[in-house]
Scaffold this motif. Structure first.
Motif, PDB file in Angstrom:
ATOM      1  N   VAL A  96       0.841  -1.205   0.000  1.00  0.00           N
ATOM      2  CA  VAL A  96       0.000   0.000   0.000  1.00  0.00           C
ATOM      3  C   VAL A  96       0.875   1.254   0.000  1.00  0.00           C
ATOM      4  O   VAL A  96       0.609   2.202  -0.745  1.00  0.00           O
ATOM      5  N   ILE A  97       1.934   1.248   0.797  1.00  0.00           N
ATOM      6  CA  ILE A  97       2.843   2.399   0.835  1.00  0.00           C
ATOM      7  C   ILE A  97       3.462   2.637  -0.543  1.00  0.00           C
ATOM      8  O   ILE A  97       3.544   3.775  -1.010  1.00  0.00           O
ATOM      9  N   HIS A  98       3.878   1.568  -1.196  1.00  0.00           N
ATOM     10  CA  HIS A  98       4.478   1.737  -2.524  1.00  0.00           C
ATOM     11  C   HIS A  98       3.454   2.181  -3.560  1.00  0.00           C
ATOM     12  O   HIS A  98       3.806   2.903  -4.501  1.00  0.00           O
ATOM     13  N   LEU A  99       2.222   1.774  -3.414  1.00  0.00           N
ATOM     14  CA  LEU A  99       1.183   2.261  -4.321  1.00  0.00           C
ATOM     15  C   LEU A  99       0.948   3.758  -4.117  1.00  0.00           C
ATOM     16  O   LEU A  99       0.774   4.503  -5.081  1.00  0.00           O
ATOM     17  N   ILE A 100       0.964   4.200  -2.875  1.00  0.00           N
ATOM     18  CA  ILE A 100       0.831   5.632  -2.577  1.00  0.00           C
ATOM     19  C   ILE A 100       2.045   6.393  -3.107  1.00  0.00           C
ATOM     20  O   ILE A 100       1.920   7.489  -3.656  1.00  0.00           O
ATOM     21  N   ALA A 101       3.228   5.786  -2.969  1.00  0.00           N
ATOM     22  CA  ALA A 101       4.476   6.445  -3.386  1.00  0.00           C
ATOM     23  C   ALA A 101       4.577   6.618  -4.898  1.00  0.00           C
ATOM     24  O   ALA A 101       5.445   7.352  -5.370  1.00  0.00           O
ATOM     25  N   LEU A 102       3.710   5.966  -5.654  1.00  0.00           N
ATOM     26  CA  LEU A 102       3.728   6.165  -7.110  1.00  0.00           C
ATOM     27  C   LEU A 102       3.515   7.629  -7.477  1.00  0.00           C
ATOM     28  O   LEU A 102       3.979   8.081  -8.521  1.00  0.00           O
ATOM     29  N   LYS A 103       2.863   8.379  -6.611  1.00  0.00           N
ATOM     30  CA  LYS A 103       2.579   9.794  -6.877  1.00  0.00           C
ATOM     31  C   LYS A 103       3.769  10.691  -6.550  1.00  0.00           C
ATOM     32  O   LYS A 103       3.780  11.846  -6.933  1.00  0.00           O
ATOM     33  N   TRP A 104       4.744  10.179  -5.829  1.00  0.00           N
ATOM     34  CA  TRP A 104       5.887  10.987  -5.419  1.00  0.00           C
ATOM     35  C   TRP A 104       6.840  11.180  -6.591  1.00  0.00           C
ATOM     36  O   TRP A 104       7.152  10.256  -7.326  1.00  0.00           O
ATOM     37  N   ALA A 119       4.535  -6.926  -4.853  1.00  0.00           N
ATOM     38  CA  ALA A 119       3.219  -7.585  -4.882  1.00  0.00           C
ATOM     39  C   ALA A 119       3.326  -9.044  -4.450  1.00  0.00           C
ATOM     40  O   ALA A 119       2.452  -9.539  -3.728  1.00  0.00           O
ATOM     41  N   CYS A 120       4.385  -9.734  -4.870  1.00  0.00           N
ATOM     42  CA  CYS A 120       4.553 -11.128  -4.455  1.00  0.00           C
ATOM     43  C   CYS A 120       4.739 -11.246  -2.951  1.00  0.00           C
ATOM     44  O   CYS A 120       4.239 -12.193  -2.335  1.00  0.00           O
ATOM     45  N   THR A 121       5.439 -10.287  -2.358  1.00  0.00           N
ATOM     46  CA  THR A 121       5.579 -10.277  -0.904  1.00  0.00           C
ATOM     47  C   THR A 121       4.213 -10.134  -0.248  1.00  0.00           C
ATOM     48  O   THR A 121       3.882 -10.866   0.686  1.00  0.00           O
ATOM     49  N   ALA A 122       3.408  -9.217  -0.743  1.00  0.00           N
ATOM     50  CA  ALA A 122       2.070  -9.006  -0.177  1.00  0.00           C
ATOM     51  C   ALA A 122       1.176 -10.221  -0.404  1.00  0.00           C
ATOM     52  O   ALA A 122       0.413 -10.614   0.485  1.00  0.00           O
ATOM     53  N   ILE A 123       1.273 -10.830  -1.572  1.00  0.00           N
ATOM     54  CA  ILE A 123       0.462 -12.018  -1.865  1.00  0.00           C
ATOM     55  C   ILE A 123       0.824 -13.163  -0.919  1.00  0.00           C
ATOM     56  O   ILE A 123      -0.062 -13.838  -0.376  1.00  0.00           O
ATOM     57  N   CYS A 124       2.115 -13.365  -0.693  1.00  0.00           N
ATOM     58  CA  CYS A 124       2.535 -14.390   0.269  1.00  0.00           C
ATOM     59  C   CYS A 124       1.997 -14.081   1.660  1.00  0.00           C
ATOM     60  O   CYS A 124       1.564 -14.982   2.383  1.00  0.00           O
ATOM     61  N   GLY A 125       2.014 -12.802   2.031  1.00  0.00           N
ATOM     62  CA  GLY A 125       1.470 -12.408   3.329  1.00  0.00           C
ATOM     63  C   GLY A 125      -0.017 -12.683   3.434  1.00  0.00           C
ATOM     64  O   GLY A 125      -0.498 -13.177   4.454  1.00  0.00           O
ATOM     65  N   ILE A 126      -0.759 -12.386   2.385  1.00  0.00           N
ATOM     66  CA  ILE A 126      -2.205 -12.630   2.384  1.00  0.00           C
ATOM     67  C   ILE A 126      -2.500 -14.126   2.470  1.00  0.00           C
ATOM     68  O   ILE A 126      -3.352 -14.561   3.260  1.00  0.00           O
ATOM     69  N   ILE A 127      -1.796 -14.914   1.672  1.00  0.00           N
ATOM     70  CA  ILE A 127      -2.014 -16.369   1.706  1.00  0.00           C
ATOM     71  C   ILE A 127      -1.658 -16.924   3.078  1.00  0.00           C
ATOM     72  O   ILE A 127      -2.392 -17.750   3.638  1.00  0.00           O
ATOM     73  N   ASN A 128      -0.540 -16.464   3.631  1.00  0.00           N
ATOM     74  CA  ASN A 128      -0.161 -16.909   4.972  1.00  0.00           C
ATOM     75  C   ASN A 128      -1.251 -16.594   5.987  1.00  0.00           C
ATOM     76  O   ASN A 128      -1.562 -17.420   6.851  1.00  0.00           O
TER      77      ASN A 128
END
Length: 135
Positions: A96-104, A119-128
Motif C-alpha cells: 500500500v505504501i508503494h502504491l501511494i508512493a507512485l505519486k511521489w 506484490a509477491c511479498t504481499a500475496i505471500c502475506g495474504i495467503i499466509n
C-alpha cells in the motif's frame, strides 16, 4: 487420524515455504532498492551527501536482515504467532505504501520488476494469513 496429522504437517510446511518466499521477495526488492538508490526518496537523508546517504541506508539494513533471519527461525519453529501475524500484515501495508508512493516525484520504483517483488511479498502475506489456524 493419520490423514489429519499429515494434513497439518503439509499446511505447516506450506507456511514455511510461503514465509521463505515472502522473505526472498523482500530481499529481491531490497536488492533493487540499492540498485535504484532508494535512499534518495527519504527527505530526512537529503541533508547528507549521496555517499553518506548510501552508508546510512546500507547499515540500516543490518538489523533488518538480522530480523528477517530471526523471523524465519521463529516461523520454522512455530514459536511466535504474534510476530508472524504482524509481519504478514506489514507486507500488505508495504505494498500500500508503494502504491501511494507512485505519486511521489522522488519515487524510484516505477518499473514492473519493482512491483512484481513487492506484490509477491504481499500475496505471500495474504495467503499466509489465510492459514492462521495452522500456525
Amino acid at each position: 487420524m493419520c490423514f489429519c496429522l499429515l494434513y497439518n504437517v503439509c499446511m505447516k510446511s506450506l507456511i514455511i515455504v510461503l514465509t521463505s518466499l515472502n522473505i526472498l521477495f523482500l530481499f529481491m526488492h531490497e536488492f533493487e532498492a540499492f540498485y535504484k538508490g532508494e535512499w534518495r526518496m527519504f527527505k530526512f537523508l537529503q541533508k547528507f551527501d549521496d555517499k553518506t546517504q548510501f552508508l546510512i541506508f546500507l547499515y540500516a539494513h543490518l538489523p533488518i536482515t538480522l530480523f528477517a533471519f530471526y523471523y524465519l527461525w521463529t516461523v520454522y519453529n512455530f514459536n511466535n504467532y504474534l510476530l508472524w501475524i504482524i509481519v504478514n500484515i506489514l507486507t500488505i501495508f508495504h505494498l500500500v505504501i508503494h502504491l501511494i508512493a507512485l505519486k511521489w516525484h522522488s519515487n524510484v520504483f516505477k518499473c514492473s520488476h519493482s512491483f512484481i517483488f513487492i506484490a509477491c511479498t504481499a500475496i505471500c502475506g495474504i495467503i499466509n494469513l489465510c492459514f492462521m489456524g495452522y500456525y
